[in-house]
Design a protein around this motif. Structure first.
Motif, mmCIF file in Angstrom:
data_model
loop_
_atom_site.group_PDB
_atom_site.id
_atom_site.type_symbol
_atom_site.label_atom_id
_atom_site.label_comp_id
_atom_site.label_asym_id
_atom_site.label_seq_id
_atom_site.Cartn_x
_atom_site.Cartn_y
_atom_site.Cartn_z
ATOM 1 N N UNK A 33 31.777 16.773 63.702
ATOM 2 C CA UNK A 33 32.596 17.303 62.598
ATOM 3 C C UNK A 33 33.855 16.460 62.361
ATOM 4 N N UNK A 34 34.257 15.686 63.352
ATOM 5 C CA UNK A 34 35.428 14.815 63.192
ATOM 6 C C UNK A 34 35.062 13.489 62.526
ATOM 7 N N UNK A 35 33.776 13.210 62.439
ATOM 8 C CA UNK A 35 33.302 11.969 61.828
ATOM 9 C C UNK A 35 33.163 12.194 60.323
ATOM 10 N N UNK A 36 34.045 11.580 59.538
ATOM 11 C CA UNK A 36 34.064 11.831 58.090
ATOM 12 C C UNK A 36 32.817 11.312 57.390
ATOM 13 N N UNK A 37 32.051 10.447 58.029
ATOM 14 C CA UNK A 37 30.805 9.979 57.429
ATOM 15 C C UNK A 37 29.658 10.946 57.691
ATOM 16 N N UNK A 38 29.871 11.896 58.614
ATOM 17 C CA UNK A 38 28.812 12.826 59.010
ATOM 18 C C UNK A 38 29.063 14.252 58.517
ATOM 19 N N UNK A 39 30.325 14.618 58.392
ATOM 20 C CA UNK A 39 30.647 16.010 58.084
ATOM 21 C C UNK A 39 31.778 16.064 57.066
ATOM 22 N N UNK A 40 31.774 17.143 56.285
ATOM 23 C CA UNK A 40 32.735 17.242 55.189
ATOM 24 C C UNK A 40 33.206 18.684 55.033
ATOM 25 N N UNK A 41 34.483 18.811 54.710
ATOM 26 C CA UNK A 41 35.047 20.101 54.302
ATOM 27 C C UNK A 41 35.629 19.912 52.907
ATOM 28 N N UNK A 42 35.281 20.792 51.993
ATOM 29 C CA UNK A 42 35.780 20.631 50.632
ATOM 30 C C UNK A 42 36.024 21.972 49.959
ATOM 31 N N UNK A 120 35.071 29.590 39.190
ATOM 32 C CA UNK A 120 34.108 30.689 39.093
ATOM 33 C C UNK A 120 33.275 30.854 40.357
ATOM 34 N N UNK A 121 33.561 30.098 41.388
ATOM 35 C CA UNK A 121 32.796 30.196 42.625
ATOM 36 C C UNK A 121 33.287 31.404 43.431
ATOM 37 N N UNK A 122 32.412 32.398 43.593
ATOM 38 C CA UNK A 122 32.799 33.617 44.311
ATOM 39 C C UNK A 122 33.149 33.332 45.764
ATOM 40 N N UNK A 123 32.596 32.261 46.309
ATOM 41 C CA UNK A 123 32.872 31.913 47.702
ATOM 42 C C UNK A 123 34.244 31.299 47.897
ATOM 43 N N UNK A 124 34.946 31.026 46.804
ATOM 44 C CA UNK A 124 36.267 30.405 46.908
ATOM 45 C C UNK A 124 37.363 31.282 46.307
ATOM 46 N N UNK A 125 37.110 32.582 46.231
ATOM 47 C CA UNK A 125 38.197 33.471 45.797
ATOM 48 C C UNK A 125 39.368 33.361 46.771
ATOM 49 N N UNK A 128 41.150 29.110 51.283
ATOM 50 C CA UNK A 128 41.815 28.589 52.470
ATOM 51 C C UNK A 128 40.837 27.976 53.473
ATOM 52 N N UNK A 129 39.599 28.474 53.484
ATOM 53 C CA UNK A 129 38.601 27.933 54.408
ATOM 54 C C UNK A 129 37.827 26.793 53.767
ATOM 55 N N UNK A 130 37.309 27.017 52.574
ATOM 56 C CA UNK A 130 36.499 26.003 51.920
ATOM 57 C C UNK A 130 35.080 26.007 52.455
ATOM 58 N N UNK A 131 34.356 24.957 52.116
ATOM 59 C CA UNK A 131 32.965 24.814 52.551
ATOM 60 C C UNK A 131 32.853 23.658 53.535
ATOM 61 N N UNK A 181 36.673 25.546 63.376
ATOM 62 C CA UNK A 181 35.427 25.119 64.024
ATOM 63 C C UNK A 181 35.245 25.834 65.353
ATOM 64 N N UNK A 182 36.297 25.886 66.145
ATOM 65 C CA UNK A 182 36.219 26.549 67.457
ATOM 66 C C UNK A 182 35.831 28.017 67.308
ATOM 67 N N UNK A 183 36.372 28.682 66.298
ATOM 68 C CA UNK A 183 36.114 30.111 66.106
ATOM 69 C C UNK A 183 34.708 30.384 65.564
#
Length: 225
Positions: A33-42, A120-125, A128-131, A181-183
């Protein structure tokens, strides 16, 4: 059937979750998850094709007091009734709005507030977490995943991302939150491993020889009951 379901769940949990035989190990996942080429948060502002559709008077009267989910349902219903020309115009209006929001984002306006006002994304009301996802993650628009990985952390889209189902996206890539991530690491690992799990199941099934008894084709809902 209940016994089989219970066994399936136990096998799945034992082999693929919580450091199971086929699960990615927690320490390895933390590196991934720390490798920006492998994992993404947006996070993103999603502006669907139906975003600018006009509503009939009876629906429009109570629109402002609706939840985001109900507003989306009302807009989707109106969009579904449009003819081809109406759909074309709705998409043009949505794209124009999306381009305006993209410029606001590039000019440095608060991205969370842009999501709140235009998204309009209900998952982003609550954005703070994002995807969180990797390149093989399923369930997200392919174009969104691809374009998110082109951004550097804290980078914002320089162009609109378009998806035939969801409409337009303005994306902001965020640094991975290791406390989050830990949680949530067990669920995140299982999500990360899901494509590999499916591949493993398919490989096992492809090697199996399935034989049916003579009575198989005679089984129906009525014959069972």
């Amino acid at each position: 059937m209940l016994e089989t379901a219970a066994i399936y769940t136990k096998v799945n949990d034992t082999l693929f979750k919580n450091n199971g035989k086929y699960a990615t190990k927690k320490e390895d996942f933390k590196k991934i998850v720390k490798d920006t080429s492998e994992y993404c948060r947006e996070i993103h502002v999603m502006i669907p094709f139906y975003a600018q559709v006009d509503l009939d008077d009876s629906t429009a009267d109570g629109y402002d007091s609706m939840s985001l989910s109900d507003k989306a349902s009302a807009k989707q219903s109106a969009y579904a009734k449009l003819d081809d020309d109406g759909v074309k115009k709705a998409k043009e209006k949505a794209k124009k709005l999306a381009e305006e929001v993209l410029k606001k984002a590039q000019d440095g306006e608060d991205f969370d507030k842009l999501i709140e006002k235009y998204g309009w994304d209900l998952g982003l009301e609550d954005p703070s977490t994002g995807y969180y996802f990797n390149k093989d993650t399923t369930g997200y628009p392919e174009e969104l995943v691809k374009d998110a990985f082109t951004l550097k952390e804290n980078g914002i889209s320089t162009k609109l991302t378009e998806n035939d189902t969801y409409g337009y996206f303005i994306i902001k890539r965020l640094p991975v939150d290791m406390d989050y991530v830990e949680q949530n690491i067990d669920d995140m690992i299982y999500s990360y491993d899901t494509p590999a799990i499916s591949k493993l199941y398919n490989e096992k099934m492809d090697k199996m020889e399935v034989k049916y008894c003579d009575q198989w084709d005679k089984i129906t809902a009525d014959s069972i009951t």
